[in-house]
Design a protein around this motif. Structure first.
Motif, mmCIF file in Angstrom:
data_model
loop_
_atom_site.group_PDB
_atom_site.id
_atom_site.type_symbol
_atom_site.label_atom_id
_atom_site.label_comp_id
_atom_site.label_asym_id
_atom_site.label_seq_id
_atom_site.Cartn_x
_atom_site.Cartn_y
_atom_site.Cartn_z
ATOM 1 N N MET A 1 54.773 6.672 68.782
ATOM 2 C CA MET A 1 55.591 5.629 69.358
ATOM 3 C C MET A 1 56.969 6.199 69.640
ATOM 4 S SD MET A 1 56.900 1.972 67.784
ATOM 5 C CE MET A 1 55.338 1.139 68.065
ATOM 6 N N VAL A 2 57.451 6.002 70.853
ATOM 7 C CA VAL A 2 58.788 6.419 71.245
ATOM 8 C C VAL A 2 59.646 5.172 71.312
ATOM 9 C CG1 VAL A 2 60.201 7.629 72.920
ATOM 10 C CG2 VAL A 2 57.822 8.328 72.557
ATOM 11 N N TYR A 3 60.602 5.090 70.410
ATOM 12 C CA TYR A 3 61.381 3.870 70.269
ATOM 13 C C TYR A 3 62.804 4.214 69.870
ATOM 14 C CZ TYR A 3 62.821 -0.752 68.591
ATOM 15 O OH TYR A 3 63.477 -1.944 68.389
ATOM 16 N N ALA B 1 51.636 -0.362 64.113
ATOM 17 C CA ALA B 1 53.012 -0.110 63.731
ATOM 18 C C ALA B 1 53.568 -1.286 62.942
ATOM 19 C CB ALA B 1 53.879 0.140 64.956
ATOM 20 N N SER B 2 54.275 -0.971 61.878
ATOM 21 C CA SER B 2 54.966 -1.982 61.098
ATOM 22 C C SER B 2 56.469 -1.758 61.202
ATOM 23 C CB SER B 2 54.535 -1.944 59.633
ATOM 24 O OG SER B 2 54.861 -0.698 59.032
ATOM 25 N N GLY B 3 57.224 -2.826 60.990
ATOM 26 C CA GLY B 3 58.663 -2.751 61.115
ATOM 27 C C GLY B 3 59.160 -3.580 62.279
ATOM 28 N N SER B 4 60.441 -3.764 62.333
ATOM 29 C CA SER B 4 61.056 -4.551 63.390
ATOM 30 C C SER B 4 61.182 -3.714 64.654
ATOM 31 C CB SER B 4 62.431 -5.050 62.942
ATOM 32 O OG SER B 4 62.326 -5.916 61.825
ATOM 33 N N ILE B 5 60.603 -4.226 65.731
ATOM 34 C CA ILE B 5 60.653 -3.562 67.034
ATOM 35 C C ILE B 5 61.182 -4.569 68.040
ATOM 36 C CG2 ILE B 5 59.357 -2.342 68.793
ATOM 37 C CD1 ILE B 5 57.296 -1.662 66.643
ATOM 38 N N ALA B 6 62.386 -4.337 68.513
ATOM 39 C CA ALA B 6 63.069 -5.312 69.350
ATOM 40 C C ALA B 6 63.236 -4.879 70.805
ATOM 41 C CB ALA B 6 64.446 -5.638 68.767
ATOM 42 N N ARG B 7 62.901 -3.641 71.122
ATOM 43 C CA ARG B 7 63.105 -3.124 72.457
ATOM 44 C C ARG B 7 61.834 -2.499 73.013
ATOM 45 N NH1 ARG B 7 68.496 0.371 71.488
ATOM 46 N NH2 ARG B 7 67.408 0.710 69.482
ATOM 47 N N ILE B 8 61.885 -2.185 74.285
ATOM 48 C CA ILE B 8 60.746 -1.588 74.973
ATOM 49 C C ILE B 8 60.369 -0.258 74.323
ATOM 50 C CG2 ILE B 8 59.968 -0.582 77.153
ATOM 51 C CD1 ILE B 8 61.756 -2.615 78.586
ATOM 52 N N TYR B 9 59.078 -0.010 74.172
ATOM 53 C CA TYR B 9 58.607 1.230 73.592
ATOM 54 C C TYR B 9 57.370 1.721 74.332
ATOM 55 C CZ TYR B 9 55.376 -1.967 71.234
ATOM 56 O OH TYR B 9 54.436 -2.940 70.957
ATOM 57 N N ASN B 10 57.176 3.030 74.289
ATOM 58 C CA ASN B 10 55.989 3.668 74.845
ATOM 59 C C ASN B 10 55.150 4.234 73.703
ATOM 60 O OD1 ASN B 10 56.972 3.142 77.439
ATOM 61 N ND2 ASN B 10 58.057 5.104 77.503
ATOM 62 N N VAL C 1 47.000 13.492 74.946
ATOM 63 C CA VAL C 1 45.696 13.006 75.368
ATOM 64 C C VAL C 1 45.832 11.828 76.323
ATOM 65 C CG1 VAL C 1 43.493 12.034 74.609
ATOM 66 C CG2 VAL C 1 44.624 13.809 73.245
ATOM 67 N N ALA C 2 46.627 10.850 75.930
ATOM 68 C CA ALA C 2 46.800 9.642 76.724
ATOM 69 C C ALA C 2 48.100 8.972 76.339
ATOM 70 C CB ALA C 2 45.622 8.679 76.524
ATOM 71 N N ALA C 3 48.666 8.228 77.270
ATOM 72 C CA ALA C 3 49.905 7.514 77.020
ATOM 73 C C ALA C 3 49.880 6.189 77.750
ATOM 74 C CB ALA C 3 51.112 8.341 77.469
ATOM 75 N N ILE C 4 50.625 5.231 77.216
ATOM 76 C CA ILE C 4 50.728 3.922 77.840
ATOM 77 C C ILE C 4 52.148 3.416 77.673
ATOM 78 C CG2 ILE C 4 49.908 2.737 75.750
ATOM 79 C CD1 ILE C 4 48.505 0.737 77.702
ATOM 80 N N THR C 5 52.722 2.927 78.758
ATOM 81 C CA THR C 5 54.084 2.428 78.731
ATOM 82 C C THR C 5 54.104 0.975 78.290
ATOM 83 O OG1 THR C 5 54.129 1.612 81.012
ATOM 84 C CG2 THR C 5 54.610 3.951 80.669
#
Length: 115
Positions: free
Chosen positions: A97-99, A24-33, A48-52
């Protein structure tokens, strides 16, 4: 805005392995799954699969014991190690990505398992 780029798909024989990556590119400042989905011809898209953000994982019953999801927070990347591949694993695989209340999807990468 987040942009996800996938790689690692290809053609393998049954019983073989592949490792998918999604960066992933870009500014990510908070928790994401993050997670992986797949869609085969004539079938619904399935998880298929997920990770917190804390590293907890979930797997579809069909891939338990064969697939492993992992993440590298420093790189904002997620990986899917796929072992003991079966023909029924053939599909286009998408990372997610869930953000910030928004779903961001990768472009998809084709995985084909065939003799």
């Amino acid at each position: 805005q987040v942009q996800l780029v996938e790689s690692g798909g290809g053609l393998v024989q049954p019983g073989g392995s592949l490792r998918l990556s999604c960066a992933a590119s870009g500014s990510i400042a908070r928790i994401y799954n993050m997670g992986w989905y797949r869609q085969a011809p004539g079938k619904q898209r399935e998880s298929v699969a997920a990770i917190t953000s804390g590293g907890s994982t979930n797997y579809a019953d069909s891939v338990k014991g064969r697939f492993t999801i992992s993440r590298d927070n420093a790189r904002n990347a997620v990986y899917l190690q796929m072992n003991s591949l079966k023909p029924e694993d053939t599909a286009v695989y998408y990372c997610l990505m869930v953000y910030g209340g928004v779903n961001y999807w990768g472009q998809g990468t084709q995985v084909t398992v065939s003799s």
